[in-house]
Design an enzyme around this catalytic site. Structure first.
Site, mmCIF file in Angstrom:
data_model
loop_
_atom_site.group_PDB
_atom_site.id
_atom_site.type_symbol
_atom_site.label_atom_id
_atom_site.label_comp_id
_atom_site.label_asym_id
_atom_site.label_seq_id
_atom_site.Cartn_x
_atom_site.Cartn_y
_atom_site.Cartn_z
ATOM 1 N N HIS A 805 -4.395 -4.064 -7.300
ATOM 2 C CA HIS A 805 -5.777 -3.953 -7.261
ATOM 3 C C HIS A 805 -6.217 -2.286 -7.398
ATOM 4 O O HIS A 805 -6.023 -1.617 -6.355
ATOM 5 C CB HIS A 805 -6.475 -4.510 -5.981
ATOM 6 C CG HIS A 805 -6.277 -5.863 -5.965
ATOM 7 N ND1 HIS A 805 -5.795 -6.537 -4.649
ATOM 8 C CD2 HIS A 805 -6.152 -7.064 -6.739
ATOM 9 C CE1 HIS A 805 -5.734 -7.884 -4.890
ATOM 10 N NE2 HIS A 805 -5.902 -8.246 -6.203
ATOM 11 N N GLU A 808 -7.594 0.120 -4.508
ATOM 12 C CA GLU A 808 -6.893 0.045 -3.362
ATOM 13 C C GLU A 808 -5.883 1.099 -3.202
ATOM 14 O O GLU A 808 -4.841 1.396 -3.617
ATOM 15 C CB GLU A 808 -6.133 -1.244 -3.063
ATOM 16 C CG GLU A 808 -6.921 -2.312 -2.638
ATOM 17 C CD GLU A 808 -6.125 -3.717 -2.725
ATOM 18 O OE1 GLU A 808 -4.936 -3.798 -2.766
ATOM 19 O OE2 GLU A 808 -6.942 -4.835 -2.654
ATOM 20 N N HIS A 902 -0.756 -3.068 -0.559
ATOM 21 C CA HIS A 902 -2.250 -3.192 -0.974
ATOM 22 C C HIS A 902 -2.912 -2.455 0.178
ATOM 23 O O HIS A 902 -2.373 -1.873 1.100
ATOM 24 C CB HIS A 902 -2.401 -4.879 -0.588
ATOM 25 C CG HIS A 902 -2.265 -5.689 -1.733
ATOM 26 N ND1 HIS A 902 -3.162 -6.211 -2.591
ATOM 27 C CD2 HIS A 902 -0.906 -6.166 -2.265
ATOM 28 C CE1 HIS A 902 -2.557 -7.054 -3.616
ATOM 29 N NE2 HIS A 902 -1.272 -6.693 -3.333
ATOM 30 N N GLU A 987 -0.518 -4.651 4.065
ATOM 31 C CA GLU A 987 -2.072 -4.107 3.989
ATOM 32 C C GLU A 987 -2.105 -2.928 4.792
ATOM 33 O O GLU A 987 -1.898 -2.715 5.743
ATOM 34 C CB GLU A 987 -2.787 -5.172 4.407
ATOM 35 C CG GLU A 987 -2.721 -6.394 3.735
ATOM 36 C CD GLU A 987 -3.684 -6.712 2.488
ATOM 37 O OE1 GLU A 987 -4.303 -5.595 2.120
ATOM 38 O OE2 GLU A 987 -3.796 -7.632 1.631
#
Length: 1164
Positions: A805, A808, A902, A987
């Site tokens: 992504h 990010e 991420h 994350e």
């Protein structure tokens, strides 16, 4: 005996319905009232289960239909009805079936002049109206007209009745049919007049509840389009705005202000974004595809209203949890391993990406020596590996200090030493740093000093427009040789002169190499400029910045400012000063006090800037290429500012429902002047930060066909450190594709090729024509002997990916830390290299990163939803990443750990998502049999280790559920198809931490890089804890720790047992952020919730029962506010005492009886 006691209540209720004797009815009502006036709601629910609601309603109907209704019976009966009805979810339907609605309305009409009787009728109507379906029927039968007879302009008499009537009206207007009826009969104007009258006369805020109820009526009417239209035509926006402006700081007006805000937001006219199209300003034609249709111009048809259709759902309807519905419960999908998604012979192509399995030592050495010959590009600081957290910066002692010191013989600096000490500790001073970064005041002339002590030429002269054009500060993309540039000679000389002052302490960065790499980077818009921060480099600040403390009332202030812009537009400039949609320049560079914007550089994202007022700008972000959505990432240049002046920026087309910007997060800023003064640092900046829903509607194309959805505004104020500076603002610390390619080249040259095997391959070419790098890191074999080569080739694999992504960017900083650590001379890194082969894809979506996308590829699709069936032509990076994993699996070399890095925008800390069949089935409520479901529980070990090691990591936020909506993500596909039990998504918050040593601090790049190193350390500890861990590795780790092998083994066991306790707390920790203290409610539900209704009506009933004063009311200030101080009733009857003992007895038999009685009443 218990059955006899339970039947006592049923006898009372049966007698109540069958008898016509007044004294008997009053006695039974007295007994029931005494029973329900004390204790908990358990008694009421027990009575409901025994038919209490029906008995009371039938008694009401029978008594009211006599020729002369007995109000001595009706009043206590109404009080009981209200108390029971508020707890009975089916009370409205029961009242409708027994015709109690019509009876109560009739009684109310007959008692308009009798306050006590009318008040009790209104209480009953309030309970009936709490269910939308029964409320709609009351409206049909004339309840609205009746209530408007009761609600009068301001008076000090009968205020209790007026309040009750206004609350009934507000409840009735939850029904859209009632709201339409109110609009058609002109009640909107009446309500506004009543509000104005009560507001102007109630100067000491005595009757706030009445005013709030009137506003709630308007709020419910505003849920339908005709209601909003009527409200606007009556100047409702202006009226509510003007009546509240002088009371925003008045605490007693809080209930009023809250509802006014909701009405203003609801009625603010919906509008289109000031853009030509919903699609991105950039379009990319996919090779081999049919020419796509040009982006559609936005029209009103894209924005359907939210509809006037009646949706009469009872307020007690149960909402099914979406999370549980999304959980995968199909055992075939959870446990079966699907076949290859491609021909098996295709996997042979990936042999070339795993040359470490076939090369001889001589071939490797000769190849590496050839690769070392780089043609003439100047390098800087190749061998310096930065400390993740030096003792000076984080208050660590030698044993606690983190990785990265160059001395190979200093075991105290090893990252592994942190296993001994537990989590690192942050110096307390770092928590006292101001939330908003403040730059030191710098002299406006003469020399600057860089961080190496070198004098910098006159900074003001350098930055004057006639010496260095503003575009030159953005830095044109030049060849490696500045002499070959097509730029004017004087500009080249200035750039070259300034680059000579470049600080030499920025590790792994070289501006000259960056320029050379940038020239090869291919973008859709064909960027001609480089952003100065990317060229010059970033040095982490000396300490982390605290989270911004949210200013009380900031959200309401912003909403009122939006409303003021609508109704008082005289000072609104509304001038477009930058737009990607306009071919020519829009800005008059000579215009005073007007900022200049630019975003056409790598990873840049700003589509349009509109000057609203002198120091306020609306900003619109560009959608992802070939997509009408995903506006969240921003990165742009701004210049022409004045120092010490707060500039307000409103990003008006964000899409996410919430953001960490509401919970202490700040955007980042980079100042060119500060960089030239030796402080080349991205810093958190901004105040007055708020993220809230606005009035701009999203197109149906942008929402997948859904209508009525709105965008969100991120607003923040920035005070720039210098006048006429050039600053860059970004959502998070930028990390470009060119920065990665530069970083990899410098890393390769920084290693000792005789010790470190570092290989760059090209995984594939992206759709945009950019190479996607694949990095292999391990240790060189000790020699070319058969044993050493065998050990080299048999090392297990670890696979790490990141940046699928594009927005990010924090994932890239974590990856940067991991890469630098793995090639460092740290003893832990050496152990990792000697025992594992690391396959790393540091950027899975280069095209998205280059073109400033937030989430998608050039096809406008989320690549992390393409792992099930990727296409080699449409999703090449995913196709070949999966192919590489397939190949490793096919030769029996599946990775020990697969982890995809991420970033997370709505949570704090760093945490894992993993995969577990048992946890998923358990969460979904499916029975799990350990005999039929066999699962390797080792998936929890690595996150538990990181919970102990990494300051930023928390086990409490980890989840191991497999969702249907995530079936095509890397984590789930690698787990399911390749059988990797330790398949994770890691994350990292954009914001920071709310636990541990970093609690209250925002993440800087230093903390993110540290997390990458800690992840690598976790892999080593995971191996040390495994059964297959070799005695040699355990011995070497013990030597590093300077402890006995047995002590290390004991410590590892202790880590394992202690971390298990943390998993017990997972259920008690909340995954989601707490709501803002003043979060705006955009729903149509009354802010007077069911619990508030229960409490308040109960209080009024008790007050009325204890103060049985009949006649005209003359209520003074505060009388309706004062809670009852009357003592509890005494002297219960014999029947009352008898049933109380059966309900409240602590004996096992009585308690069991009550539980069974309640259980039997529940529907199966």
């Amino acid at each position: 005996m218990a059955e006899q006691e339970a039947s006592g209540l049923q006898v009372l209720l049966h007698t109540l319905q069958s008898t016509s004797d007044r004294e008997s009815i009053l006695a039974i009502l007295q007994v029931l009232g005494d029973l329900l006036s004390v204790g908990t709601d358990r008694r009421i629910h027990y009575m409901i289960s025994k038919g209490g609601s029906e008995a009371l309603l039938q008694t009401l109907v029978d008594t009211a239909r006599t020729s002369s209704p007995d109000y001595g019976i009706l009043l206590p009966l109404f009080r009981l009805l209200v108390k029971v009805g508020l707890r009975d979810k089916k009370f409205g339907q029961k009242a409708l079936e027994l015709e109690a609605l019509d009876v109560t309305l009739t009684l109310a009409r007959k008692n308009l002049s009798h306050s006590q009787n009318l008040l009790h009728c209104l209480w009953a109507l309030r309970v009936f109206a709490s269910r939308v379906t029964t409320g709609a029927i009351l409206g049909i039968n004339g309840a609205l007209e009746l209530l408007f007879k009761v609600i009068t302009p301001y008076t000090r008499k009968h205020t209790r009745i007026i309040r009750a009537a206004a609350e009934v009206l507000a409840a009735l207007l939850k029904s859209k049919s009632n709201s339409r009826r109110a609009v058609n009969r002109g009640y909107v104007t009446s309500l506004l007049r009543l509000h104005q009258d009560w507001h102007s006369h109630d100067t000491v805020n005595t009757y706030v509840q009445i005013r709030q109820a009137l506003l709630l009526c308007l709020k419910h009417i505003a849920t339908i389009r005709s209601g909003r239209e009527a409200f606007l035509s009556c100047q409702g926006m202006e009226i509510l705005f003007s009546t509240t402006q002088n009371h925003l700081d008045d605490k007693s007006m809080e209930p009023i202000i809250s509802v006014v805000l909701q009405i203003l937001r609801q009625c603010y006219p919906k509008s289109l974004l000031p853009l030509l199209t919903a699609s991105s300003a950039y379009a990319f034609r996919i090779p081999g595809s049919i020419t796509s249709e040009p982006p559609r111009v936005l029209t009103e048809e894209d924005f359907e209203d939210d509809g006037d259709e009646e949706v009469d759902r009872d307020s007690d309807s149960e909402d099914v949890k979406e999370e549980d519905n999304d959980l995968e419960t199909d055992m075939n999908k959870l446990s079966s391993k699907p076949g290859l998604d491609r021909p098996e012979e295709e996997l042979k192509q990936y042999e070339a990406m795993c040359l470490e399995l076939s090369y001889s030592f001589e071939e490797l050495e000769s190849t590496l020596e050839e690769d070392l010959n780089f043609e003439g590009t100047q390098r800087a600081n190749h061998h310096h590996i930065p400390a993740a957290a030096s003792p000076k910066q984080h208050g660590l002692n030698k044993d606690q200090s983190c990785w990265g010191l160059e001395r190979e013989d200093t075991v105290q600096t090893s990252l592994l030493s942190m296993v001994k000490m537990g989590r690192s500790t942050v110096h307390l001073a770092s928590k006292k740093t101001p939330a908003m970064k403040t730059y030191p005041k710098v002299p406006c002339s003469r020399l600057g000093i860089d961080s190496s002590g070198n004098e910098i030429p006159d900074i003001q002269a350098v930055l004057k427009e006639d010496v260095w054009d503003i575009d030159a500060i953005s830095c044109r993309r030049m060849s490696a040789s500045l002499a070959n540039s097509t730029m004017p000679t004087e500009s080249v000389e200035v750039i070259d002169k300034v680059l000579q002052t470049h600080p030499k302490d920025i590790p792994f960065h070289d501006p000259h190499l960056y320029m050379a790499k940038s020239r090869r980077t291919r973008s859709v818009p064909d960027f001609k400029m480089m952003a100065f921060p990317d060229l010059w480099g970033h040095h982490p600040p000396p300490s982390a910045q605290s989270m911004l403390e949210r200013k009380c009332g900031v959200q309401r202030i912003k909403i009122f400012e939006d409303v003021r812009r609508l109704i008082q537009p005289s000072d609104v400039i509304n001038k477009v000063v930058f737009s990607l949609d306009e071919p020519g320049p829009l800005q008059d560079t000579s215009a005073p006090h007007c900022l200049r914007f630019f975003s056409k550089f790598e990873s840049g994202n700003l589509r349009k800037a509109i000057q609203v007022r002198e120091f306020e700008y609306d900003l619109l972000l560009n959608a992802d290429v070939n997509s009408p959505q995903h506006q969240q990432w921003f990165y742009f240049k701004v210049s022409g500012m004045r120092a010490a002046v707060p500039y307000c920026f409103n990003v008006i087309n964000c899409e996410k429902l919430n953001s960490q910007f509401n919970y202490g997060m700040q955007p980042t800023m980079y100042s060119v002047k500060e960089a030239l003064l030796g402080r080349s640092t991205w810093v958190r900046t901004g105040c007055e930060i708020c993220y809230y829903k606005n009035h701009y509607c999203r197109s149906a194309a942008a929402t997948g066909g859904a209508s009525g959805k709105c965008y969100y505004t991120l607003t923040f104020a920035v005070t720039f450190p210098h006048s006429e500076d050039v600053c860059y603002l970004a959502y998070h610390y930028p990390y470009t594709y060119t920065a990665l390619m530069t970083h990899l080249d410098i890393l390769e040259k920084s290693i000792n090729p005789k010790q470190v095997y570092f290989r760059q391959d090209v995984l594939c070419q992206t759709l945009g024509g950019n190479p996607c790098p694949l990095v292999t890191i391990t240790a060189m074999p000790e020699s070319n002997s058969t044993d050493h080569l065998e050990q080299f080739r048999q090392r297990p694999y670890q696979v790490i990916t990141a940046r699928v992504h594009p927005g990010e960017s924090n994932a890239s900083w974590v990856m940067k830390g991991a890469l630098e650590f793995l090639v460092s001379s740290d003893p832990v890194a050496r152990l990792l290299r000697e025992n594992f082969i690391f396959k790393i894809i540091p950027m899975l979506n280069p095209d998205g990163v280059i073109n400033g996308n937030h989430r998608c590829s050039l096809r406008g699709e989320d690549l992390n939803r393409q792992w099930l069936l990727p296409s080699a032509h449409l999703q090449p990076t995913i196709y070949h990443a999966k192919g590489l994993l397939y190949y490793l699996s096919s030769i029996g070399r599946s990775p020990v750990v697969f982890c995809d890095f991420h970033g997370h925008s709505q949570k704090k800390n760093v945490f894992f998502y993993g995969c577990s069949i048992k946890e998923t089935l358990w969460q979904a409520g499916c029975p799990v049999s350990t005999s039929t479901v066999l699962e390797d529980v080792s998936y929890r070990i690595l996150p538990k280790i990181l919970d102990k090691l990494a300051p930023a990591f928390t086990m409490g936020s980890c989840s191991f559920l497999v969702e249907k909506s995530r079936a095509s993500t890397a984590r789930v596909v690698v787990w399911r198809e390749m059988g990797v039990s330790r398949s994770y998504t890691m994350e990292s918050s954009y914001c920071g931490c709310n636990q541990g040593p970093y609690k209250g601090l925002q993440f800087g790049t230093r903390e993110l890089e540290e997390m990458g190193a800690m992840f690598c350390l976790g892999l080593l500890i995971l191996e040390l804890k495994s059964v297959s861990c070799s005695h040699q590795l355990l011995t070497r780790a013990a030597t590093l720790l300077n402890v006995e092998e047995e002590a290390l083994d004991h410590h590892l066991q202790r880590c394992s047992s202690s971390s298990s306790s943390s998993s017990n707390n997972i259920a008690t920790e909340l995954d989601d952020e707490p709501p803002c203290l003043e979060e705006i409610d955009y729903n149509t539900d009354s802010s007077l919730g069911q619990e508030g209704s229960l409490f308040e009506l109960d209080r009024q009933i008790r007050e009325c029962a204890f103060n049985k004063e009949e006649g005209e009311e003359d209520e003074g200030a505060g009388q309706e506010e004062k809670p009852s101080q009357s003592p509890e009733l005494h002297g219960k009857s014999r029947a009352s005492n008898h049933w109380t003992s059966s309900c409240d007895s602590t004996s096992p038999s009585s308690e069991t009886h009550i539980v069974r009685a309640r259980t039997k009443s529940r529907p199966m």
